[in-house]
Design a protein around this motif. Structure first.
Motif, short mmCIF file in Angstrom:
data_model
loop_
_atom_site.label_atom_id
_atom_site.label_comp_id
_atom_site.label_asym_id
_atom_site.label_seq_id
_atom_site.Cartn_x
_atom_site.Cartn_y
_atom_site.Cartn_z
N ALA A 1 -6.74 -0.74 1.88
CA ALA A 1 -6.45 0.68 1.98
C ALA A 1 -7.52 1.42 2.77
CB ALA A 1 -6.31 1.29 0.59
N SER A 2 -8.79 1.14 2.47
CA SER A 2 -9.87 1.83 3.18
C SER A 2 -9.91 1.41 4.64
CB SER A 2 -11.21 1.54 2.50
OG SER A 2 -11.46 0.14 2.43
N LEU B 1 0.82 -1.21 0.00
CA LEU B 1 0.00 0.00 0.00
C LEU B 1 0.86 1.26 0.00
CD1 LEU B 1 -2.68 -0.92 2.72
CD2 LEU B 1 -3.03 -0.85 0.25
N SER C 1 2.38 3.66 -2.88
CA SER C 1 1.66 4.79 -3.45
C SER C 1 1.94 6.04 -2.63
CB SER C 1 0.14 4.52 -3.46
OG SER C 1 -0.58 5.71 -3.70
N THR D 1 -2.80 8.89 4.38
CA THR D 1 -2.69 8.27 5.70
C THR D 1 -2.19 9.27 6.73
OG1 THR D 1 -2.29 6.09 4.70
CG2 THR D 1 -1.62 6.39 7.00
N SER E 1 -6.18 5.77 -4.72
CA SER E 1 -4.73 5.87 -4.52
C SER E 1 -4.01 4.53 -4.67
CB SER E 1 -4.44 6.43 -3.12
OG SER E 1 -4.88 5.55 -2.11
N VAL E 2 -4.76 3.41 -4.70
CA VAL E 2 -4.15 2.09 -4.83
C VAL E 2 -4.88 1.31 -5.92
CG1 VAL E 2 -3.42 2.02 -2.41
CG2 VAL E 2 -5.66 1.12 -3.04
N VAL F 1 -8.81 7.93 -1.25
CA VAL F 1 -8.21 6.71 -0.70
C VAL F 1 -8.42 5.54 -1.67
CG1 VAL F 1 -8.42 4.98 1.12
CG2 VAL F 1 -8.35 7.39 1.71
N PHE G 1 -1.23 7.54 -1.26
CA PHE G 1 -1.79 6.83 -0.09
C PHE G 1 -1.04 7.21 1.18
CE2 PHE G 1 -1.87 3.22 2.84
CZ PHE G 1 -3.24 3.11 3.03
N ASN H 1 -7.03 3.14 6.47
CA ASN H 1 -7.31 4.56 6.64
C ASN H 1 -8.29 4.79 7.78
OD1 ASN H 1 -9.15 7.14 5.52
ND2 ASN H 1 -6.94 7.37 5.29
N HIS I 1 -6.25 -3.83 -3.74
CA HIS I 1 -5.92 -3.41 -2.39
C HIS I 1 -6.86 -2.33 -1.84
CE1 HIS I 1 -1.99 -5.15 -3.68
NE2 HIS I 1 -1.99 -5.57 -2.44
N THR I 2 -8.00 -2.09 -2.52
CA THR I 2 -8.89 -1.03 -2.04
C THR I 2 -9.47 -1.36 -0.67
OG1 THR I 2 -10.69 -2.03 -3.32
CG2 THR I 2 -9.50 -0.18 -4.33
#
Length: 472
Positions: free
Chosen positions: A412-413, A278, A281, A288, A403-404, A400, A284, A416, A408-409
């Motif tokens: 990532a979410s 992650l 990026s 973060t 950004s990936v 968010v 990202f 975050n 990987h969403t």
């Protein structure tokens, strides 16, 4: 109010879910997710209003008051990603019901607590329940709808968050003033029963048995113990004892455990609850840092300000809960406008300017003197901060997820969302001196906290300006 403060970060969890089938009763599923999420969110803001009453009733000192908040935030922050993975493996409906039941049982234990230790134990179990129920309820919401209907459902979920965020602290304050602080925990029980009933009858778990992914249990343990050590060290260091050897040892140990967690996540690769890919990026990373700084500053504010209004300005608990009403209301009204603006110009500038306005709001809080009018002293600061937050939260979810890569969403979410809680966790740990002060010294500490909040908000703005890039 915590419901709406974190709603944008959490909405990305539902938005990143890959739908496989629509629910037969999607509106009832939506109602269930609102009830379940309300348990995890509202409890925090209501307890903030109840800190003075709890402290007086149980004879709790400043360090204990900090842990009443952080005993809940610690397991929620550290185990949020693991809670979602448990649902993927054992079934989201099953784990959602289990999480709600754990939360309800812990709420009952908090309501009958006779000592600070028993209350802290109940709060910790509440955090574990919330870490299980929250990601699974949002994943179920994402699975229940497809296409445009999903977007409308998530919008309805967030709008109800504004309503609950506005009503919750006021209702909680009224209960504290009229019934007592124990009632704010009993309030969770009917919500939990209703959510479990809806889940049993109307949620179809398409995920049950579909995945047998290995759980990142060691990663969750390292994150929890590491954050716990850091939190304990900061709590002791910011309190009356000062930066003792024990506090410094705890900080070093916590830092070492967090580094061990990062190394272990690197070894696990994409099987980790926090895949290190992650952070390849740049955007990202910027998002973060922005989330950690901005929500950390706000988390500290939402703990300290009601305490100051009740103890120094002699507000009732009801009035203290109502004092921040403009916050969720302005964000709810302004976010669609700010979201449209961000869609046209990209997220970088809204995410840069929004935190700067929040910093201005913190500066305006330097005018708090314990005797000034709410309308001329506190309200302008709250309004400016609300407008700034609306500018920041509106593009955050989309940024968010963009950004990936799509694989990987979800991670990532989820990360975050966890970062927003970790910021509040560490900020609360630094409030020891303020919560231990009284009289004029308390106002001095409030001004110092406001200045620190302004600097942290500027750091959030800089993170967006330097690292976030618009995707045209």
């Amino acid at each position: 109010m915590s419901f709406f403060i974190h709603a944008t970060c959490d909405a990305a969890v539902a938005g990143s879910t890959s739908s496989r089938s629509q629910a037969q009763h999607p509106n009832l599923v939506l109602a269930m997710t609102i009830l379940a999420s309300s348990l995890a969110f509202v409890d925090g803001s209501v307890v903030n209003v109840g800190l003075p009453a709890i402290g007086a009733s149980l004879g709790a000192g400043a360090d204990t008051l900090q842990w009443i908040i952080n005993a809940y935030l610690l397991p929620l922050s550290a185990l949020l990603l693991l809670g979602g993975a448990v649902g993927d493996r054992f079934g989201r409906r099953l784990m959602l019901i289990a999480g709600i039941a754990i939360f309800a049982l812990a709420s009952a234990l908090c309501a009958i607590a006779t000592s600070p230790l028993s209350l802290l134990a109940g709060r910790a179990v509440q955090g574990i329940g919330a870490a299980i129920l929250l990601p699974n309820s949002l994943a179920i919401l994402g699975d229940a709808f497809t296409g445009e209907k999903r977007g409308r459902a998530i919008g309805t979920w967030a709008a109800m968050g504004a309503v609950v965020g506005a009503v919750g602290p006021v209702l909680g304050g009224w209960l504290i003033d009229t019934v007592g602080w124990r009632a704010i925990f009993l309030l969770n029980l009917p919500l939990a029963i209703a959510a479990i009933a809806l889940a049993l009858f109307f949620v179809q778990d398409a995920q049950a048995g579909a995945k047998r992914l290995p759980l990142d249990t060691l990663g969750g343990l390292l994150a929890t113990v590491g954050l716990g050590a850091l939190t304990w060290g900061l709590t002791v260091g910011s309190g009356a004892a000062g930066w003792t050897d024990e506090a410094l040892i705890a900080l070093v140990a916590g830092g070492a455990l967090i580094l061990a967690f990062v190394r272990f996540e690197g070894v696990r690769g994409n099987r980790a609850m926090m895949p290190l890919t992650l952070f390849g990026s740049r955007t990202f990373v910027g998002l973060t840092l922005l989330t950690f700084f901005l929500y950390g500053a706000l988390g500290g504010l939402l703990v300290l300000l009601p305490y100051v209004l009740i103890t120094a300005a002699h507000y009732s608990a009801t009035a203290a809960g109502a004092a921040l009403l403009p916050f969720p209301l302005v964000i709810a009204l302004a976010s669609p406008v700010m979201g449209g603006l961000a869609a046209r110009m990209g997220p970088r500038w809204p995410l840069t300017i929004g935190p700067l306005l929040v910093a201005v709001g913190f500066i305006l809080m330097l005018r708090i003197d314990g005797a000034g009018s709410y309308w001329t002293v506190l309200l302008p600061a709250v309004l400016v901060m609300s407008i700034g937050m609306a500018g920041a939260v509106a593009p955050l979810t989309t940024a968010v997820l963009a950004s990936v890569d799509t694989a990987h969403t979800g991670s990532a979410s989820g990360f975050n969302s966890a970062a927003s809680r970790i910021g509040g966790l560490l900020a609360t740990a630094l409030l020891g001196a303020a919560l231990a002060a009284s009289g004029q010294e308390l106002l001095v500490q409030v001004h110092a906290a406001a200045l620190a909040g302004a600097l942290i908000a500027v750091a959030a703005s800089a993170s967006a300006f330097v690292l976030v890039r618009d995707r045209r």
